[in-house]
Motif scaffolding. Sequence first.
Motif, PDB file in Angstrom:
ATOM      1  N   TRP A 180       0.829  -1.203   0.000  1.00 30.31           N
ATOM      2  CA  TRP A 180       0.000   0.000   0.000  1.00 30.31           C
ATOM      3  C   TRP A 180       0.862   1.252   0.000  1.00 30.31           C
ATOM      4  CZ3 TRP A 180      -4.093   1.926  -1.647  1.00 30.31           C
ATOM      5  CH2 TRP A 180      -4.630   3.103  -1.140  1.00 30.31           C
ATOM      6  N   ARG A 181       1.945   1.256   0.776  1.00 26.46           N
ATOM      7  CA  ARG A 181       2.831   2.421   0.784  1.00 26.46           C
ATOM      8  C   ARG A 181       3.487   2.618  -0.578  1.00 26.46           C
ATOM      9  NH1 ARG A 181       5.664   2.865   6.714  1.00 26.46           N
ATOM     10  NH2 ARG A 181       3.703   2.989   7.844  1.00 26.46           N
ATOM     11  N   GLY A 182       3.854   1.536  -1.236  1.00 20.88           N
ATOM     12  CA  GLY A 182       4.429   1.639  -2.571  1.00 20.88           C
ATOM     13  C   GLY A 182       3.440   2.198  -3.571  1.00 20.88           C
ATOM     14  N   VAL A 183       2.189   1.756  -3.481  1.00 22.64           N
ATOM     15  CA  VAL A 183       1.152   2.260  -4.390  1.00 22.64           C
ATOM     16  C   VAL A 183       0.930   3.745  -4.145  1.00 22.64           C
ATOM     17  CG1 VAL A 183      -1.327   2.155  -4.889  1.00 22.64           C
ATOM     18  CG2 VAL A 183       0.004   0.057  -4.729  1.00 22.64           C
ATOM     19  N   ARG A 184       0.835   4.140  -2.897  1.00 17.86           N
ATOM     20  CA  ARG A 184       0.635   5.560  -2.590  1.00 17.86           C
ATOM     21  C   ARG A 184       1.795   6.405  -3.099  1.00 17.86           C
ATOM     22  NH1 ARG A 184      -0.389   5.874   3.528  1.00 17.86           N
ATOM     23  NH2 ARG A 184       0.705   7.809   3.146  1.00 17.86           N
ATOM     24  N   ARG A 185       3.021   5.913  -2.898  1.00 15.71           N
ATOM     25  CA  ARG A 185       4.178   6.662  -3.377  1.00 15.71           C
ATOM     26  C   ARG A 185       4.151   6.770  -4.903  1.00 15.71           C
ATOM     27  NH1 ARG A 185      10.592   5.306  -2.544  1.00 15.71           N
ATOM     28  NH2 ARG A 185      11.311   7.058  -3.770  1.00 15.71           N
ATOM     29  N   GLY A 186       3.813   5.677  -5.579  1.00 15.17           N
ATOM     30  CA  GLY A 186       3.734   5.700  -7.027  1.00 15.17           C
ATOM     31  C   GLY A 186       2.675   6.668  -7.518  1.00 15.17           C
ATOM     32  N   LEU A 187       1.535   6.706  -6.853  1.00 13.75           N
ATOM     33  CA  LEU A 187       0.487   7.645  -7.248  1.00 13.75           C
ATOM     34  C   LEU A 187       0.937   9.082  -7.042  1.00 13.75           C
ATOM     35  CD1 LEU A 187      -2.713   5.868  -5.908  1.00 13.75           C
ATOM     36  CD2 LEU A 187      -2.095   6.276  -8.283  1.00 13.75           C
ATOM     37  N   ARG A 188       1.628   9.336  -5.921  1.00  8.54           N
ATOM     38  CA  ARG A 188       2.135  10.681  -5.678  1.00  8.54           C
ATOM     39  C   ARG A 188       3.132  11.095  -6.756  1.00  8.54           C
ATOM     40  NH1 ARG A 188       4.199   9.651  -0.646  1.00  8.54           N
ATOM     41  NH2 ARG A 188       2.439   8.852   0.477  1.00  8.54           N
ATOM     42  N   GLU A 189       4.016  10.177  -7.132  1.00  8.16           N
ATOM     43  CA  GLU A 189       5.007  10.505  -8.149  1.00  8.16           C
ATOM     44  C   GLU A 189       4.358  10.665  -9.523  1.00  8.16           C
ATOM     45  OE1 GLU A 189       8.024   7.533  -8.028  1.00  8.16           O
ATOM     46  OE2 GLU A 189       8.777   8.170  -6.067  1.00  8.16           O
ATOM     47  N   TYR A 190       3.353   9.861  -9.824  1.00  7.24           N
ATOM     48  CA  TYR A 190       2.708   9.908 -11.129  1.00  7.24           C
ATOM     49  C   TYR A 190       1.903  11.195 -11.303  1.00  7.24           C
ATOM     50  CZ  TYR A 190      -0.204   8.611 -15.084  1.00  7.24           C
ATOM     51  OH  TYR A 190      -0.849   8.597 -16.288  1.00  7.24           O
ATOM     52  N   TYR A 191       1.114  11.533 -10.274  1.00  7.34           N
ATOM     53  CA  TYR A 191       0.244  12.695 -10.399  1.00  7.34           C
ATOM     54  C   TYR A 191       0.948  13.998 -10.037  1.00  7.34           C
ATOM     55  CZ  TYR A 191      -3.775   9.804 -11.322  1.00  7.34           C
ATOM     56  OH  TYR A 191      -4.649   8.931 -11.899  1.00  7.34           O
ATOM     57  N   GLY A 192       2.064  13.925  -9.357  1.00  8.96           N
ATOM     58  CA  GLY A 192       2.833  15.125  -9.028  1.00  8.96           C
ATOM     59  C   GLY A 192       2.027  16.123  -8.241  1.00  8.96           C
ATOM     60  N   GLY A 193       1.957  17.357  -8.710  1.00 10.97           N
ATOM     61  CA  GLY A 193       1.258  18.427  -8.001  1.00 10.97           C
ATOM     62  C   GLY A 193      -0.205  18.547  -8.356  1.00 10.97           C
ATOM     63  N   GLN A 194      -0.716  17.682  -9.199  1.00  7.07           N
ATOM     64  CA  GLN A 194      -2.118  17.768  -9.603  1.00  7.07           C
ATOM     65  C   GLN A 194      -3.053  17.586  -8.421  1.00  7.07           C
ATOM     66  OE1 GLN A 194      -2.975  15.059 -12.779  1.00  7.07           O
ATOM     67  NE2 GLN A 194      -1.170  15.641 -13.955  1.00  7.07           N
ATOM     68  N   LEU A 195      -2.695  16.690  -7.512  1.00  3.54           N
ATOM     69  CA  LEU A 195      -3.560  16.440  -6.361  1.00  3.54           C
ATOM     70  C   LEU A 195      -3.540  17.617  -5.393  1.00  3.54           C
ATOM     71  CD1 LEU A 195      -2.752  12.699  -5.683  1.00  3.54           C
ATOM     72  CD2 LEU A 195      -4.725  13.656  -6.831  1.00  3.54           C
ATOM     73  N   ASP A 196      -2.414  18.308  -5.292  1.00  2.00           N
ATOM     74  CA  ASP A 196      -2.349  19.465  -4.403  1.00  2.00           C
ATOM     75  C   ASP A 196      -3.298  20.559  -4.867  1.00  2.00           C
ATOM     76  OD1 ASP A 196      -0.431  18.162  -2.912  1.00  2.00           O
ATOM     77  OD2 ASP A 196       1.238  19.051  -4.021  1.00  2.00           O
ATOM     78  N   ALA A 197      -3.385  20.782  -6.175  1.00  2.00           N
ATOM     79  CA  ALA A 197      -4.299  21.792  -6.718  1.00  2.00           C
ATOM     80  C   ALA A 197      -5.740  21.408  -6.418  1.00  2.00           C
ATOM     81  CB  ALA A 197      -4.082  21.945  -8.210  1.00  2.00           C
TER      82      ALA A 197
END
Length: 70
Positions: free
Chosen positions: A37-54
């Motif tokens: 789960w931590r790997g998936v979350r990290r991968g999603l963070r890296e893939y989407y970058g700053g899009q989720l922050d916006a």
Amino acid sequence: MDLGQFAAGFGVAILLYLAVAVGIGALSIWVLYTIIWRGVRRGLREYYGGQLDAARTVDQIRRSPGPRDW
């Protein structure tokens, strides 16, 4: 030697072994799930970058103050 006492002791040993085996199995499944789960979350963070922050910023602007904001 009393066979009943021997069988009772053997039964307790089997139950103890099964309890330990189930505990180790549950612990290893939990650790494996956590790592994946931590790997998936990290991968999603890296893939989407700053899009989720916006998206979070827009959500915070739209949301009115509520009980969680005390």
